[in-house]
Design a protein around this motif. Structure first.
Motif, PDB file in Angstrom:
ATOM      1  N   LEU A   1     -67.491 -59.608  14.825  1.00 38.65           N
ATOM      2  CA  LEU A   1     -67.872 -58.500  13.945  1.00 38.65           C
ATOM      3  C   LEU A   1     -69.350 -58.174  14.110  1.00 38.65           C
ATOM      4  CD1 LEU A   1     -67.201 -56.497  11.724  1.00 38.65           C
ATOM      5  CD2 LEU A   1     -67.683 -58.282  10.044  1.00 38.65           C
ATOM      6  N   ASP A   2     -70.150 -59.216  14.110  1.00 36.42           N
ATOM      7  CA  ASP A   2     -71.593 -59.018  14.258  1.00 36.42           C
ATOM      8  C   ASP A   2     -71.924 -58.320  15.574  1.00 36.42           C
ATOM      9  OD1 ASP A   2     -74.367 -59.360  13.601  1.00 36.42           O
ATOM     10  OD2 ASP A   2     -74.402 -60.960  15.109  1.00 36.42           O
ATOM     11  N   LEU A   3     -71.370 -58.817  16.646  1.00 38.55           N
ATOM     12  CA  LEU A   3     -71.667 -58.237  17.955  1.00 38.55           C
ATOM     13  C   LEU A   3     -71.119 -56.814  18.071  1.00 38.55           C
ATOM     14  CD1 LEU A   3     -71.058 -61.293  20.322  1.00 38.55           C
ATOM     15  CD2 LEU A   3     -73.228 -60.299  19.602  1.00 38.55           C
TER      16      LEU A   3
ATOM     17  N   LEU B   1     -59.929 -58.220  12.331  1.00 37.89           N
ATOM     18  CA  LEU B   1     -61.115 -57.708  11.642  1.00 37.89           C
ATOM     19  C   LEU B   1     -60.738 -56.555  10.719  1.00 37.89           C
ATOM     20  CD1 LEU B   1     -63.833 -57.832  14.449  1.00 37.89           C
ATOM     21  CD2 LEU B   1     -63.729 -59.188  12.356  1.00 37.89           C
ATOM     22  N   PHE B   2     -59.803 -55.753  11.172  1.00 39.96           N
ATOM     23  CA  PHE B   2     -59.327 -54.662  10.330  1.00 39.96           C
ATOM     24  C   PHE B   2     -58.671 -55.192   9.049  1.00 39.96           C
ATOM     25  CE2 PHE B   2     -55.444 -52.225   9.279  1.00 39.96           C
ATOM     26  CZ  PHE B   2     -56.056 -51.194   8.601  1.00 39.96           C
ATOM     27  N   GLN B   3     -57.841 -56.210   9.176  1.00 41.17           N
ATOM     28  CA  GLN B   3     -57.184 -56.807   8.005  1.00 41.17           C
ATOM     29  C   GLN B   3     -58.213 -57.277   6.991  1.00 41.17           C
ATOM     30  OE1 GLN B   3     -53.980 -56.605   8.306  1.00 41.17           O
ATOM     31  NE2 GLN B   3     -53.411 -56.885  10.455  1.00 41.17           N
ATOM     32  N   ARG B   4     -59.188 -57.984   7.486  1.00 43.97           N
ATOM     33  CA  ARG B   4     -60.267 -58.504   6.672  1.00 43.97           C
ATOM     34  C   ARG B   4     -60.960 -57.386   5.915  1.00 43.97           C
ATOM     35  NH1 ARG B   4     -65.241 -61.731   9.226  1.00 43.97           N
ATOM     36  NH2 ARG B   4     -64.495 -63.860   9.071  1.00 43.97           N
ATOM     37  N   TYR B   5     -61.271 -56.371   6.673  1.00 41.14           N
ATOM     38  CA  TYR B   5     -61.972 -55.211   6.162  1.00 41.14           C
ATOM     39  C   TYR B   5     -61.177 -54.557   5.040  1.00 41.14           C
ATOM     40  CZ  TYR B   5     -63.405 -50.283   6.531  1.00 41.14           C
ATOM     41  OH  TYR B   5     -63.793 -49.003   6.285  1.00 41.14           O
ATOM     42  N   ARG B   6     -59.908 -54.378   5.268  1.00 39.42           N
ATOM     43  CA  ARG B   6     -59.034 -53.771   4.278  1.00 39.42           C
ATOM     44  C   ARG B   6     -59.007 -54.615   3.002  1.00 39.42           C
ATOM     45  NH1 ARG B   6     -52.874 -53.101   5.906  1.00 39.42           N
ATOM     46  NH2 ARG B   6     -53.193 -55.342   6.175  1.00 39.42           N
ATOM     47  N   GLN B   7     -58.848 -55.899   3.216  1.00 37.30           N
ATOM     48  CA  GLN B   7     -58.854 -56.844   2.104  1.00 37.30           C
ATOM     49  C   GLN B   7     -60.097 -56.662   1.236  1.00 37.30           C
ATOM     50  OE1 GLN B   7     -56.585 -59.158   1.408  1.00 37.30           O
ATOM     51  NE2 GLN B   7     -57.704 -60.221  -0.231  1.00 37.30           N
ATOM     52  N   GLN B   8     -61.224 -56.570   1.909  1.00 40.92           N
ATOM     53  CA  GLN B   8     -62.491 -56.423   1.220  1.00 40.92           C
ATOM     54  C   GLN B   8     -62.545 -55.145   0.392  1.00 40.92           C
ATOM     55  OE1 GLN B   8     -66.823 -56.367   2.929  1.00 40.92           O
ATOM     56  NE2 GLN B   8     -65.608 -57.834   4.086  1.00 40.92           N
TER      57      GLN B   8
ATOM     58  N   LEU C   1     -65.649 -50.331  13.271  1.00 37.18           N
ATOM     59  CA  LEU C   1     -64.238 -49.962  13.284  1.00 37.18           C
ATOM     60  C   LEU C   1     -64.041 -48.461  13.405  1.00 37.18           C
ATOM     61  CD1 LEU C   1     -62.661 -52.313  10.592  1.00 37.18           C
ATOM     62  CD2 LEU C   1     -62.097 -52.230  13.014  1.00 37.18           C
ATOM     63  N   HIS C   2     -64.813 -47.725  12.634  1.00 46.51           N
ATOM     64  CA  HIS C   2     -64.599 -46.281  12.607  1.00 46.51           C
ATOM     65  C   HIS C   2     -64.942 -45.631  13.930  1.00 46.51           C
ATOM     66  CE1 HIS C   2     -63.782 -46.887   8.501  1.00 46.51           C
ATOM     67  NE2 HIS C   2     -64.964 -47.418   8.285  1.00 46.51           N
ATOM     68  N   ARG C   3     -65.739 -46.352  14.705  1.00 45.24           N
ATOM     69  CA  ARG C   3     -66.074 -45.809  16.009  1.00 45.24           C
ATOM     70  C   ARG C   3     -65.061 -46.242  17.050  1.00 45.24           C
ATOM     71  NH1 ARG C   3     -71.785 -47.237  18.564  1.00 45.24           N
ATOM     72  NH2 ARG C   3     -71.213 -49.009  17.324  1.00 45.24           N
TER      73      ARG C   3
END
Lengths: 234, 234
Positions: free
Chosen positions: B13-15, B54-61, B95-97
């Motif tokens: 995610l960071d990179l 990462l998307f799952q995580r993001y959604r969760q958040q 993600l959006h990019r």
DNA sequence: GGATTTTTAGAGTAATTACTCTAGAGGTCA
DNA sequence: TGACCTCTAGAGTAATTACTCTAAAAATCC
């Protein structure tokens, strides 16, 4: 017969828009055109040069659609502007998705792009100010700026977002157009609170014209309605 | 000690956020973590799996930041929601990019994403309706929908746009934050015309809090002002 | 019609990169 | 201790892809 250089740009744009720049190799472009890779690289130093050229073209088109306002502006002028923006955005819809990658590596292109955004913002502001001078809009300078930024962001992002949600649209001209119309509708709603005078008379008609009720098109809202996916399992 | 799997996601995610997913290879991730490529692929089948996770995580958040409204909503609730959205968006700004590319090739992920957008839109609408019920907002159902869509688009696109204009921001936490604040400001302006009652009292303060006057940050408007690049030479 | 320049073909290459495979380390439980 | 399972290393590979190079065709010029 059009030159090879412009034909390369035409097919590149088409392929980029349809499949995404990332999925389109230079060899694909050459093949689709029926020319050799060597020929392609005779006209363009590298892939970035193609993207950059497409950006120039795109910018040119926008400037043509958005001439600086002369004298009093009418609501029809505004609609013409609006359609022009989205038409252009549509033409270069792949750019908003894939340009950032090239901006990242090409500082020169990035500078050009930044300038483009600033110029576009300035030009748009002039237009809004023209509408205000004509009494069609009422807003403070600050509100007008914020409105301009939001309009810009929306116009820039709309094609990419809808296309991301429904890639099939790239192959379906009718669907494409419907999504485009919805984009215009969104911008109209964005401006609606600031409209005054004659503009208000036309507002409902405009909304009605661009409102998209078709559920096969509407990707943003569920047809059924109101339930929301479980928030906290996983 | 956190598990390797989550550490992979953290560094990925960071990179991704810093350099763009396209410029980050799986080997880069492994190297940055100090593990072997083989190890990475023991935990994730392929690169898409990392992005999907990462998307799952993001959604969760996002769901955690946006709980469904219970009872009457206050203006403070709204601000909390707002900040939550942009905080999450920021976390997953890559993600959006870059997600569209993966959506293009992975129908399953695309279905999930579409569902996510619809759910998010629905949830956001509930919140707006809650605010309306509390008398903080006045708008028709249709206007509320349009507002919700515009808010969503803005929140989704803002990080990507600013990041595209100023990649250096990815390395500069302070600059990052400033741009984030400007994003909040834009959303506040988006909602402003519909605010009523107590919300109006807080509006000016909110605007003042999030307004970014710093010209080093403001990428969208030229510092000097009003000239626009020549439109028709090229 | 020959000389020169522009344009094209198309095989080829160097580099990148996602991903594999085998072997072994480390922990756990009997 | 030994069997078993999870996790890790790291060299290696197959495939993709942007790009090159040489030579020939086509156009242009005198």
């Amino acid at each position: 017969m059009t030159g090879t250089k412009t034909r390369i740009l035409d097919t590149a744009l088409d392929l980029f828009n349809r499949h995404g720049e990332r999925n389109v190799t230079t060899n694909h472009i050459a093949e689709a055109l029926g020319i050799s890779p060597g020929n392609l690289y005779y006209h363009f130093r590298n892939k970035t040069a193609i993207v950059a050229a497409l950006f120039q073209r795109y910018r040119q088109q926008i400037w043509e659609w958005l001439p600086p306002p002369k004298g009093a502006l009418t609501w029809q002028d505004k609609m013409h502007y609006l359609q022009g923006i989205l038409e252009s955005m549509w033409q270069g819809r792949f750019l908003h998705r894939d340009l950032p990658h090239f901006l990242h590596q090409d500082p020169e292109l990035r500078a050009e792009y930044t300038q483009f955004v600033q110029d576009g913002m300035e030009r748009g502001l002039q237009i809004y100010q023209g509408l205000r001078a004509s009494g069609l809009i009422e807003a403070s300078d600050e509100d007008l700026r914020a409105l301009m930024v939001n309009t810009w962001v929306l116009a820039m992002s709309w094609p990419g977002l809808t296309h991301g949600l429904n890639p099939a649209a790239a192959e379906n001209e009718t669907l494409d157009r419907a999504l485009l119309r919805q984009g215009i509708y969104q911008i109209v709603c964005l401006e609606a609170p600031y409209l005054r005078g004659e503009a208000l008379n036309h507002l409902d008609a405009m909304k009605a014209e661009f409102r998209v009720g078709d559920t096969t098109v509407n990707l943003l809202f569920t047809a059924s309605g109101s339930h929301v996916g479980e928030a906290s399992n996983g």
